[in-house]
Design a protein around this motif. Structure first.
Motif, mmCIF file in Angstrom:
data_model
loop_
_atom_site.group_PDB
_atom_site.id
_atom_site.type_symbol
_atom_site.label_atom_id
_atom_site.label_comp_id
_atom_site.label_asym_id
_atom_site.label_seq_id
_atom_site.Cartn_x
_atom_site.Cartn_y
_atom_site.Cartn_z
ATOM 1 N N THR A 4 44.164 42.041 34.116
ATOM 2 C CA THR A 4 42.990 42.384 34.926
ATOM 3 C C THR A 4 41.813 42.678 34.006
ATOM 4 O O THR A 4 41.944 43.369 32.999
ATOM 5 C CB THR A 4 43.279 43.616 35.805
ATOM 6 O OG1 THR A 4 44.460 43.360 36.574
ATOM 7 C CG2 THR A 4 42.126 43.908 36.726
ATOM 8 N N ARG A 5 40.658 42.150 34.365
ATOM 9 C CA ARG A 5 39.440 42.325 33.571
ATOM 10 C C ARG A 5 38.321 42.890 34.450
ATOM 11 O O ARG A 5 38.329 42.702 35.667
ATOM 12 C CB ARG A 5 38.981 40.974 32.999
ATOM 13 C CG ARG A 5 39.981 40.318 32.085
ATOM 14 C CD ARG A 5 40.004 41.040 30.733
ATOM 15 N NE ARG A 5 41.030 40.477 29.866
ATOM 16 C CZ ARG A 5 42.087 41.147 29.441
ATOM 17 N NH1 ARG A 5 42.275 42.378 29.784
ATOM 18 N NH2 ARG A 5 42.962 40.576 28.649
ATOM 19 N N PRO A 6 37.346 43.565 33.829
ATOM 20 C CA PRO A 6 36.187 44.022 34.613
ATOM 21 C C PRO A 6 35.524 42.840 35.320
ATOM 22 O O PRO A 6 35.377 41.760 34.760
ATOM 23 C CB PRO A 6 35.261 44.625 33.552
ATOM 24 C CG PRO A 6 36.204 45.083 32.470
ATOM 25 C CD PRO A 6 37.285 44.032 32.448
ATOM 26 N N GLY A 7 35.192 43.047 36.584
ATOM 27 C CA GLY A 7 34.601 41.998 37.398
ATOM 28 C C GLY A 7 35.598 41.358 38.346
ATOM 29 O O GLY A 7 35.216 40.696 39.301
ATOM 30 N N ASP A 8 36.901 41.534 38.081
ATOM 31 C CA ASP A 8 37.925 41.004 38.989
ATOM 32 C C ASP A 8 37.887 41.758 40.315
ATOM 33 O O ASP A 8 37.489 42.916 40.380
ATOM 34 C CB ASP A 8 39.324 41.139 38.377
ATOM 35 C CG ASP A 8 39.558 40.193 37.213
ATOM 36 O OD1 ASP A 8 38.687 39.330 36.965
ATOM 37 O OD2 ASP A 8 40.595 40.331 36.545
ATOM 38 N N VAL A 9 38.343 41.102 41.357
ATOM 39 C CA VAL A 9 38.392 41.706 42.686
ATOM 40 C C VAL A 9 39.834 42.048 43.014
ATOM 41 O O VAL A 9 40.733 41.220 42.856
ATOM 42 C CB VAL A 9 37.806 40.747 43.747
ATOM 43 C CG1 VAL A 9 37.935 41.335 45.136
ATOM 44 C CG2 VAL A 9 36.356 40.428 43.437
ATOM 45 N N LEU A 10 40.073 43.290 43.449
ATOM 46 C CA LEU A 10 41.404 43.744 43.841
ATOM 47 C C LEU A 10 41.385 44.180 45.301
ATOM 48 O O LEU A 10 40.352 44.602 45.825
ATOM 49 C CB LEU A 10 41.852 44.933 42.991
ATOM 50 C CG LEU A 10 42.034 44.698 41.500
ATOM 51 C CD1 LEU A 10 42.409 45.999 40.818
ATOM 52 C CD2 LEU A 10 43.101 43.652 41.251
ATOM 53 N N ALA A 11 42.548 44.100 45.952
ATOM 54 C CA ALA A 11 42.696 44.604 47.315
ATOM 55 C C ALA A 11 43.035 46.083 47.259
ATOM 56 O O ALA A 11 43.759 46.538 46.382
ATOM 57 C CB ALA A 11 43.788 43.830 48.042
ATOM 58 N N LEU A 12 42.493 46.829 48.209
ATOM 59 C CA LEU A 12 42.658 48.274 48.248
ATOM 60 C C LEU A 12 42.901 48.693 49.691
ATOM 61 O O LEU A 12 42.256 48.178 50.606
ATOM 62 C CB LEU A 12 41.385 48.931 47.710
ATOM 63 C CG LEU A 12 41.346 50.437 47.627
ATOM 64 C CD1 LEU A 12 42.034 50.873 46.342
ATOM 65 C CD2 LEU A 12 39.910 50.907 47.606
#
Length: 146
Positions: A116-124
């Protein structure tokens, strides 16, 4: 356990944090001593009751999120490896921000990996009432929410 779910659902921190469960466990052990239950029985009940009471806050938050949680997308702002060498081996924590209805900032580990890198989109998954903290959704549990 039911006290913890009640506390998480209503926002009562005393119930949600597990202190009530610990007091119930202590009361049960004291009762078993007073009725002269065997030491083995008292020991087993004490260990099980305290273990359940300590797991109640996490379980209660999960129950609330399953019942009234909503899914949203968040953007990763930073990724940090776990500082603990034992217990959380290989765990990564993502600081996230939201541009929508999800909580504006949180620190999650579910769904956050080494890749995972900054700028990636994750589900929450989050509670719209804000009674329990949000949780990330791992790749294998993405179908868990409604």
């Amino acid at each position: 356990m039911s006290a913890g779910v009640f506390g998480a659902w209503t926002g009562e921190s005393v119930f949600a944090a597990g202190e009530v469960g610990l007091m119930c466990a202590l009361g049960l052990v004291l009762h078993l001593f007073l009725v002269r239950a065997g030491r083995a029985m008292v020991g087993i009940v004490a260990v099980l009751a305290v273990g359940l009471a300590l797991h109640t806050p996490q379980t209660a938050a999960g129950v609330v999120l399953m019942a009234q949680g909503q899914e949203g997308s968040v953007v990763v702002t930073s990724v940090q490896a776990s500082e603990k060498a034992s217990g959380a081996r290989g765990r990564y924590f993502c600081s996230v921000e939201s541009g929508g209805e999800a909580p504006s900032s949180a620190r999650i580990w579910r769904g956050c990996t080494q890749a995972t890198r900054p700028g990636d989109v994750l589900a929450l998954v989050y509670d719209p009432k804000g009674l329990v903290p949000p949780r990330g959704i791992g790749a294998r549990r993405a179908s868990w929410t409604r």
